[in-house]
Design an enzyme around this catalytic site. Structure first.
Site, short mmCIF file in Angstrom:
data_model
loop_
_atom_site.label_atom_id
_atom_site.label_comp_id
_atom_site.label_asym_id
_atom_site.label_seq_id
_atom_site.Cartn_x
_atom_site.Cartn_y
_atom_site.Cartn_z
N LYS A 165 103.52 39.75 3.94
CA LYS A 165 103.40 39.60 2.49
C LYS A 165 102.45 40.65 1.93
O LYS A 165 101.58 41.13 2.67
CB LYS A 165 102.89 38.20 2.16
CG LYS A 165 101.51 37.92 2.74
CD LYS A 165 101.11 36.48 2.55
CE LYS A 165 99.77 36.22 3.19
NZ LYS A 165 99.72 36.59 4.63
N TYR A 250 97.31 35.15 -2.39
CA TYR A 250 96.91 33.88 -1.80
C TYR A 250 96.64 32.84 -2.89
O TYR A 250 96.98 31.66 -2.74
CB TYR A 250 95.67 34.05 -0.93
CG TYR A 250 95.91 34.76 0.37
CD1 TYR A 250 96.24 34.05 1.53
CD2 TYR A 250 95.81 36.14 0.46
CE1 TYR A 250 96.47 34.71 2.73
CE2 TYR A 250 96.03 36.81 1.67
CZ TYR A 250 96.36 36.09 2.79
OH TYR A 250 96.58 36.74 3.98
#
Length: 400
Positions: A165, A250
């Site tokens: 990611k 996140y």
């Protein structure tokens, strides 16, 4: 200590002699690691041979009980220090091949992990992996801008894909990656390791079981102090953006998996000192707000000049907090559910977040089911990230 996905080895001549040392960037509660910058020449070279048409050979023969073989593509810090050692703990996965632009790394880590020379590939020879029946999955750990290229090449070679990611630098690239894997009949999973970490699993379960009542608000902040201005993370052409793409994802992903909803509107504000050599092309701080269909809200932070890693979920019955929340280790949970704040230990998990993530994709391939963090999950984050950048740039609410 810090979150560091260490994707500095995406091309042949990452200049390690100029890279940031382990003393430079500080991310609280997380593991240290050096980063290396990448030259423009090698960035362009990484895409060589991408157009080679290769029919998939030796496509997965997933007999029961067989460990599926991973090829790790990109031998930076995260790959070599965090991911590769975890294969020893896996039940369904094993390391069988390496891909790197640095011959010395191929030799060093090939010998360390018993990977024969026949299973070591450069970026130019990567497409020959189609002829290797031992490789079932390619784990892509490169700078963000190269995720699409190598995902498409891996799928064309008949391999399933694990991709770090953020999934790519644009939603359009995410869509192309999903399409390539679907066309090839291969699985695509994104490396959202926190979904396999015990404290985060416990938080999700508590929320779904109604421990806080309907979620009304989430506050979550992720940031660290970034160092060497020449590293690829501070080059927008390679990273796609600054702190939001790197560490702010996140905060965004946590808000989504904690509510179990997709945001319908975003606001954002950026603060960046452009005179600082680290921030010539990327942002430093972005604060953004999310509105969800249920009426829940999230206040999210992302920074390259502040250190935090936490979230708190609040509802009418109380709150759940993890600080640090999405680190490599050291998570700590507190809850206030009808009483004073109390430390809480999550239900034990059989494996750590890294080996659990590796095995999850193998299990999904063997059982022919979709990963819980598929390519669609990565696409959803990128669509919101693009809306956050737009909201900050235009100074208005952007509806999704």
């Amino acid at each position: 200590m810090r979150v560091r996905r260490g994707r500095q080895d995406a091309v042949s001549d990452f200049q390690s002699r100029r890279g940031a040392g382990p003393h430079q960037d500080v991310r609280p509660g997380l593991i240290e690691g050096a980063m290396e910058p990448m030259s423009k020449r090698t960035f362009l070279a990484a895409g060589l041979a991408a157009g080679v048409a290769t029919l998939p050979r030796g496509v997965l023969a997933a007999e029961p009980g067989r460990k599926l073989g991973y090829a790790v593509l990109g031998l930076g810090y995260y790959a070599t220090r965090i991911i590769m050692p975890r294969f020893a703990e896996c039940e369904h996965s094993k390391l069988v091949a390496l891909v790197s632009g640095t011959p010395e790394k191929l030799k060093t880590f090939g010998e360390q992990y018993g990977v024969p020379e026949s299973h070591r590939y450069s970026y130019e020879t990567f497409d020959k992996i189609a002829d290797n029946p031992d490789v079932d999955i390619v784990y892509i750990i490169t700078p963000n801008s190269l995720h699409r290229t190598f995902t498409e090449r891996a799928a064309k070679a008949g391999k399933h894909v694990m991709c770090e990611k953020p999934m790519a630098t644009s939603a359009a690239d995410c869509e192309a990656m999903i399409a390539a894997c679907k066309k090839a009949g291969r699985k695509l999973m994104i490396g959202y390791r926190s979904r396999f970490q015990a404290h985060n699993i416990e938080a999700i379960k508590l929320i779904r079981d109604g421990a806080v009542g309907p979620v009304r608000h989430i506050s979550t902040d992720h940031g660290f102090t970034i160092g060497d201005p020449t590293q690829w993370r501070l080059n927008k052409a390679l990273s796609g953006g600054g702190s939001l793409m790197d560490i702010g994802i996140y905060s965004l992903n946590a808000a989504r998996y904690l509510t179990g909803e997709e945001p319908v509107a975003v606001n954002a504000m950026e603060s960046t000192d452009r005179s600082n050599p680290r921030f010539k092309t990327v942002e430093d701080i972005i604060n953004f707000q999310l509105l969800f269909p249920s009426g829940a809200t999230a206040q999210c932070g992302s920074a390259y000049t502040a250190n935090f890693n936490r979230y708190r979920v609040t509802g009418p019955k109380g709150w759940i907090e993890i600080d640090p929340a999405t680190s490599y280790q050291g998570q700590a949970m507190r809850t206030a559910l009808g009483g004073p704040p109390t430390p809480r230990e999550p239900a034990p998990q059989p494996t750590n977040q890294f080996s659990a993530q590796l095995d999850h994709l193998s299990e999904c391939i063997l059982a022919n089911r979709e990963p819980i963090v598929s390519g669609e999950e990565g696409l959803k984050d990128l669509r919101v990230i693009e809306a956050i950048y737009r909201a900050a740039r235009e100074g208005r609410t952007v509806k999704l």
